[in-house]
Motif scaffolding. Structure first.
Motif, mmCIF file in Angstrom:
data_model
loop_
_atom_site.group_PDB
_atom_site.id
_atom_site.type_symbol
_atom_site.label_atom_id
_atom_site.label_comp_id
_atom_site.label_asym_id
_atom_site.label_seq_id
_atom_site.Cartn_x
_atom_site.Cartn_y
_atom_site.Cartn_z
ATOM 1 N N TYR A 370 49.844 -12.627 77.185
ATOM 2 C CA TYR A 370 49.327 -11.800 78.270
ATOM 3 C C TYR A 370 49.007 -10.352 77.904
ATOM 4 O O TYR A 370 48.448 -9.638 78.732
ATOM 5 N N SER A 371 49.354 -9.890 76.686
ATOM 6 C CA SER A 371 49.193 -8.457 76.408
ATOM 7 C C SER A 371 48.664 -8.187 75.002
ATOM 8 O O SER A 371 49.077 -7.239 74.348
ATOM 9 N N PHE A 372 47.704 -8.990 74.584
ATOM 10 C CA PHE A 372 47.053 -8.794 73.280
ATOM 11 C C PHE A 372 48.071 -8.691 72.152
ATOM 12 O O PHE A 372 47.889 -7.930 71.199
ATOM 13 N N ARG A 389 46.254 -8.432 82.243
ATOM 14 C CA ARG A 389 45.264 -8.649 83.305
ATOM 15 C C ARG A 389 45.997 -8.776 84.644
ATOM 16 O O ARG A 389 47.034 -9.461 84.734
ATOM 17 N N LYS A 390 45.464 -8.139 85.658
ATOM 18 C CA LYS A 390 46.085 -8.241 86.978
ATOM 19 C C LYS A 390 46.154 -9.688 87.440
ATOM 20 O O LYS A 390 47.101 -10.082 88.122
ATOM 21 N N ALA A 391 45.164 -10.465 87.038
ATOM 22 C CA ALA A 391 45.154 -11.877 87.416
ATOM 23 C C ALA A 391 46.296 -12.658 86.769
ATOM 24 O O ALA A 391 46.659 -13.743 87.232
ATOM 25 N N ASP A 392 46.895 -12.111 85.717
ATOM 26 C CA ASP A 392 47.993 -12.787 85.012
ATOM 27 C C ASP A 392 49.371 -12.289 85.452
ATOM 28 O O ASP A 392 50.393 -12.824 84.989
ATOM 29 N N LEU A 393 49.424 -11.292 86.297
ATOM 30 C CA LEU A 393 50.712 -10.686 86.631
ATOM 31 C C LEU A 393 51.668 -11.684 87.297
ATOM 32 O O LEU A 393 52.876 -11.668 87.021
#
Length: 551
Positions: A370-372, A389-393
């Protein structure tokens, strides 16, 4: 993030081999403890109350997923299944066997990590803003300049035997998230009236038995003279810093005793001399370093909205995420200050900064997903995923819940900084960990109502828990062989840096928990609209708080 070149790797590999031989000779008895001690300290190995402790360097707090995974594996392989993240953006292992240390260092070297200069009278780990490269309010990413300073300071022959340890911090925002002015040198990247970007140098800060906020020594140093000016500051200190008294050996004492103007004059004189020697690294080297800190491949056109219909998720988003410079992304903080609800309804607090080997590997995996593949260690002993990504929160939060890492308490009264204290440290006078747990468990029901309140605990005057910078600080002392705790109020580590003041006579372990509760109850009764605890304290002053606590 920065990747080792052949020189970095060769340097670290050579140090591992050298220390392996030193350790062998110590175990065999051909090298005395007296002679071995400075050698092990150069490699971050301390002898604590119960075992050896190893402190691993995490430059400016930045880690890859592979590095984080290795830290989890080391916790299981060489320690007792956990690691302790520190206020220097490092990690410590508290139960290390001497004979295992060379293998441990070799494992670190395999993922471009080491423990060099995490101890001793040298320049320690360079710290920075945990939101660097993601924050909405920074001028530029400060980490390339922190990395340049790391390379300059590693094995610097002139600064390996300073009068005392030395700490440098680099930030690039007006908002100070790294306690910059409480460092020996604090560097803020700024823009001058001509629109040029350079550095403001604050020199002579620190905590410990003589806490001092670093004064501004020079308003603007061009970025292409960063190393030269840093070296000038260090040279004056190395020349005049006291070596006869370790309690007066830090640069803050030198700046205070010389006086700011005289220290500044001598630094400028040294700076002018160093400029004739052309010691600044070539611009090409800085440009090479910068390439490693280029933005990841952020997606465009991402949704900016977050579905907050789940109340618990919404609470976590509000507390533990921050705005990101890229649309559709957020900065997410993983709390290492766990609060677990028990069957009887009570709350059990974890140890601040601790994470199990499995939790560390979970965080490594989440960073990759989720965070490169990037994480940050904060000086408040938490972990940041900088680019989510906000969609992954929501998916991230669900995974954190499963790993018991989803406590939504960033910057509240239960997000406590605490040093290891007398449970581990040979220097400590009192325990920090159980006090932190008792305070968190007592205050958890009111934490949301209280709002922002930074509480910090140190087990001795060395202030590894930053108690001087707490809105509420707690200092453990020895009073005739009995652990005693002083309460301090009014500290702040941010842009409006202030030092906390002692309220009055100390307390026993239960009494200090009661005192914290009384102070926060008084705040809740007296606060005005929008005031934090610190704001109310600054408006009213010490006297009414003292009356509420002792009266």
């Amino acid at each position: 993030m920065y990747l080792y070149d052949q020189y970095d790797q060769a340097m670290v590999d050579a140090r591992v081999a050298e220390f392996r031989d030193q350790t062998r000779r110590r175990i065999e008895g051909t090298l005395s403890e007296e002679k071995f001690r400075p050698l092990r300290l150069q490699n971050g190995l301390y002898l604590q109350l119960h075992a050896y402790m190893l402190r691993v360097a995490v430059p400016y707090g930045t880690l890859s997923g592979a590095q984080m995974k290795m830290l989890g594996d080391i916790a299981d392989k060489y320690d007792r299944g956990y690691g302790h993240f520190t206020t220097r953006q490092n990690i410590q292992y508290n139960w290390i066997k001497l004979e295992d240390t060379p293998d441990l260092l070799a494992d670190l070297a395999s993922v471009e990590m080491h423990a060099i200069q995490t101890s001793g009278n040298c320049i320690r780990n360079i710290s920075s803003d945990q939101y660097a490269g993601a924050a909405t309010d920074e001028l530029i990413d400060p980490r390339p300049y922190a990395e340049l300073l790391r390379q300059w300071s590693s094995f610097h022959p002139e600064f390996l035997a300073l009068p005392r340890k030395f700490k440098i911090c680099v930030i690039a925002s007006e908002t100070d998230r790294a306690a910059m002015r409480l460092h020996d040198i604090g560097i803020r990247i700024v823009k001058n009236d001509a629109g040029e970007i350079g550095c403001a140098f604050y020199v002579g800060g620190g905590m410990g038995r003589t806490p001092i906020i670093a004064p501004l020594v020079k308003e603007f140093v061009p970025l292409d003279q960063l190393i030269t000016y840093s070296e000038a500051c260090l040279r004056v200190y190395n020349r005049y810093g006291r070596r006869d008294n370790k309690y007066k050996a830090r640069i803050k004492i030198l700046v205070h005793e010389l006086g700011l103007e005289e220290y500044r004059r001598q630094v400028e004189e040294e700076f002018a001399h160093l400029q004739t020697l052309a010691i600044e690294p070539p611009l090409a080297e800085l440009e090479r370093i910068k390439t490693y800190f280029a933005d990841p491949a952020f997606e465009t056109g991402l949704p900016d909205e977050i579905d907050l219909s789940n109340a618990n998720f919404a609470k976590w988003v509000k507390a533990n995420t921050a705005p990101h410079k890229a649309a559709g992304y957020a900065i997410a903080t993983i709390s290492l200050k766990a609060l677990t609800r028990q069957e009887d309804g009570s709350v059990k607090a974890g140890i601040p900064g601790d994470a199990t080997g499995e939790q560390i590997r979970v965080m490594a995996d989440l960073a990759k997903r989720y965070s490169f593949d990037e994480l940050r260690v904060t000086h408040t002993q938490n972990i940041v995923l900088p680019h989510v990504r906000k969609a992954d929160l929501f998916a991230l939060w669900q995974a954190l819940v499963a790993a018991e890492l989803a406590t939504p308490n960033l910057d509240d009264v239960t997000d406590i900084i605490a040093c290891p204290g007398l449970d581990y440290c040979t220097l400590a006078n009192a325990r920090s960990i159980p006090v932190a747990q008792k305070v968190a468990e007592r205050m958890a029901p009111k934490a949301e109502e209280i709002g922002e309140l930074k509480l910090k605990i140190s087990g001795c005057i060395n202030a590894c828990g930053h108690h001087h910078a707490g809105h509420i600080g707690i200092l453990g002392v020895d009073r005739k062989g009995v652990e005693n705790y002083q309460l301090l109020l009014g500290g702040c580590e941010g842009a409006d840096t202030s030092l906390a003041s002692i309220v009055g006579p100390g307390f026993n372990e239960d009494g200090i928990v009661d005192a914290v509760e009384k102070a926060t109850n008084f705040y809740l009764a007296q606060r005005q609209e929008g005031e934090r605890f610190l704001d109310t304290y600054r408006r009213l002053g010490m006297a009414p708080f003292k009356e509420a606590i002792y009266g």
